[in-house]
Design an enzyme around this catalytic site. Sequence first.
Site, PDB file in Angstrom:
ATOM      1  N   LYS A  68      83.918 -48.608  45.882  1.00  6.35           N
ATOM      2  CA  LYS A  68      83.529 -48.993  44.528  1.00  6.35           C
ATOM      3  C   LYS A  68      84.253 -48.176  43.475  1.00  6.35           C
ATOM      4  CE  LYS A  68      79.859 -47.631  42.378  1.00  6.35           C
ATOM      5  NZ  LYS A  68      78.447 -47.414  42.059  1.00  6.35           N
ATOM      6  N   ARG A 112      71.549 -51.319  42.544  1.00  6.14           N
ATOM      7  CA  ARG A 112      71.302 -50.383  43.654  1.00  6.14           C
ATOM      8  C   ARG A 112      70.734 -49.050  43.168  1.00  6.14           C
ATOM      9  NH1 ARG A 112      74.364 -45.804  42.390  1.00  6.14           N
ATOM     10  NH2 ARG A 112      76.408 -45.729  43.413  1.00  6.14           N
ATOM     11  N   ALA A 225      72.020 -37.848  35.254  1.00  9.44           N
ATOM     12  CA  ALA A 225      73.035 -36.837  35.573  1.00  9.44           C
ATOM     13  C   ALA A 225      73.836 -37.241  36.808  1.00  9.44           C
ATOM     14  CB  ALA A 225      72.379 -35.480  35.789  1.00  9.44           C
ATOM     15  N   ASP A 226      75.120 -37.509  36.596  1.00  8.55           N
ATOM     16  CA  ASP A 226      76.009 -37.832  37.716  1.00  8.55           C
ATOM     17  C   ASP A 226      77.364 -37.152  37.501  1.00  8.55           C
ATOM     18  OD1 ASP A 226      76.917 -39.255  35.588  1.00  8.55           O
ATOM     19  OD2 ASP A 226      77.069 -41.173  36.632  1.00  8.55           O
ATOM     20  N   LYS A 230      76.299 -33.126  32.889  1.00  6.27           N
ATOM     21  CA  LYS A 230      75.163 -33.940  32.447  1.00  6.27           C
ATOM     22  C   LYS A 230      73.844 -33.336  32.928  1.00  6.27           C
ATOM     23  CE  LYS A 230      77.658 -38.353  32.234  1.00  6.27           C
ATOM     24  NZ  LYS A 230      77.709 -39.711  32.797  1.00  6.27           N
TER      25      LYS A 230
END
Lengths: 324, 324
Positions: A68, A112, A225-226, A230
């Site tokens: 992805k 998802r 947060a990723d 963050k």
Amino acid sequence: MKIFTEEEIRENIKIDTTVIQEIKSAFTDLYTKNVQMPPIMRVDIPENKAEVDVKTAYIPGYKSFALKVSSGFFNNYKYGLPSTGGLMFLISAINGQPEALLYDNGYLTDVRTAAAGAVAADYLANETIDVVGVIGAGAQARYQVEALRFVRDFQHVHIYSKTKKRVLEFKQEMEEKLDIIVSVKDSPEEVARGSDLIITTTPAEEPVLQREWIQPGTHITAMGADAPYKQELDPKILQMADFVVCDVIDQCEVCGELKHAIEANLMDKKNVFELGQLTSQKQKLRDRDDAITVTDLTGTGVQDTKIALYVYKKLIETVESNNK
Amino acid sequence: MKIFTEEEIRENIKIDTTVIQEIKSAFTDLYTKNVQMPPIMRVDIPENKAEVDVKTAYIPGYKSFALKVSSGFFNNYKYGLPSTGGLMFLISAINGQPEALLYDNGYLTDVRTAAAGAVAADYLANETIDVVGVIGAGAQARYQVEALRFVRDFQHVHIYSKTKKRVLEFKQEMEEKLDIIVSVKDSPEEVARGSDLIITTTPAEEPVLQREWIQPGTHITAMGADAPYKQELDPKILQMADFVVCDVIDQCEVCGELKHAIEANLMDKKNVFELGQLTSQKQKLRDRDDAITVTDLTGTGVQDTKIALYVYKKLIETVESNNK
């Protein structure tokens, strides 16, 4: 290689019990099988306030896996374009041929991600939830609330967002779609103090929730947060939480809420678990009604592979049944 | 998003001086600009003898960048399929939209890899080359020899490969295409001892070239090793070489020949350079005819971005001129 458009994908895939089950099984696989999931690949384009992430995971025993590409281009509002986008490839694990391009513009990521929130809440939140608090009013706020409805039967949402227009749209859409009552609040504190379950879904770079505001018994789903910079939660929330459940501990240590709590020397990690541990062992950690639980979601390739496999199967069936 | 097939790409893009210049500029950019090039992402599928790699790089100032997926499925011969494959995405660096899918099945990787070999040889090899030695007789062996012809005017190729059939096909094709004489040899040693420049292009996991065989003045292009367990050169070759030039030093330390030489405690790295250092400073390291030089190529996302940008521009021009 088959190509499916966002329209086809949206028409055929909605958040429902099946999708939530698929994502639950993704976490179980991640915990119990030798899933090949390399660290997230990331390209930053600071001059355009942009980032591109690549995620992937191969689950042993499956004939294909997803790769992805997802993007965040935070100047896109200037061009009248959405800030997030993306697509997925389904690649044969047998011969390497690309089987499908799911050109979903990030829709499946939204689905998802919301499903993961629902899975975590199902294992962690109290059975009875009256008020769900939401910080942030973007697409993911809607999907999280929708997905949560499949595991908890709440009637009220309290929401806060800096963007007044968005929050009113949220209220109208969610009240119509889910037959619930949405109350717009003036501050995150007001939301937090009145909620049994809180979802934070913002691009925040500093805490939007403070420890003092969290009521006993609250479950928190933090999914904003990723990236290392963050952060949505006061790290003291993780410290006081009875249980902290990460999608992937290693990843949350690098780019989730857990990272900030560790950096602040507030975590001994003995109450930190992985979601797959709960789903695979059907383990509900909550030991009393007033326990505080936190889910730290950073997003995983195994969710992408599971949803891509599901979507592809469903779209192929749809095409075949239309051809009959 | 525009989609271009392997056929369209092959028709319009051949190895030539322009492509070699583009790849040369890729290395210069990598060395002189703040290129965002994350480490290679890799998924292994050991049960199918397979691997999938993802590479990408954003070069500041360019409007788009490539993301490449390349695969090696070494059981594919059982299904009558080529073992390598892949495709590239060109993504807008301005708004994140996918601009083009270059569905090339790995052709552009072959081209950009061969071009890197030629760039390195141009900077490192003696001006006069009579015999080029080649170990391996796959597609990349052909492309390396073709590309090299644009920078050195050799008349003879000596080749060794375990696969007799392939090596005879190589001889026929290259003699016809390049008007050179190809001699098939019985061992890598025989190739090495008679060559001025050696190209290794095998999937070997242990050395195919030994130090004792290398003649003074030889330039070696080793491009097979692109994973930690792959190796083509006796590490003593790197030790005795006057100059070792990597595409990316950090990467060659992890998955190139350099890794094995460092692990064997044979390198002090003072004679190790990056290709972009040479191309940006127009620096020819070779200081005498009998110096031995080695190029360690592991493959870089910046090459992919440069070739994707070039191909896209060329294909769009072709489409436009056909529409006139």
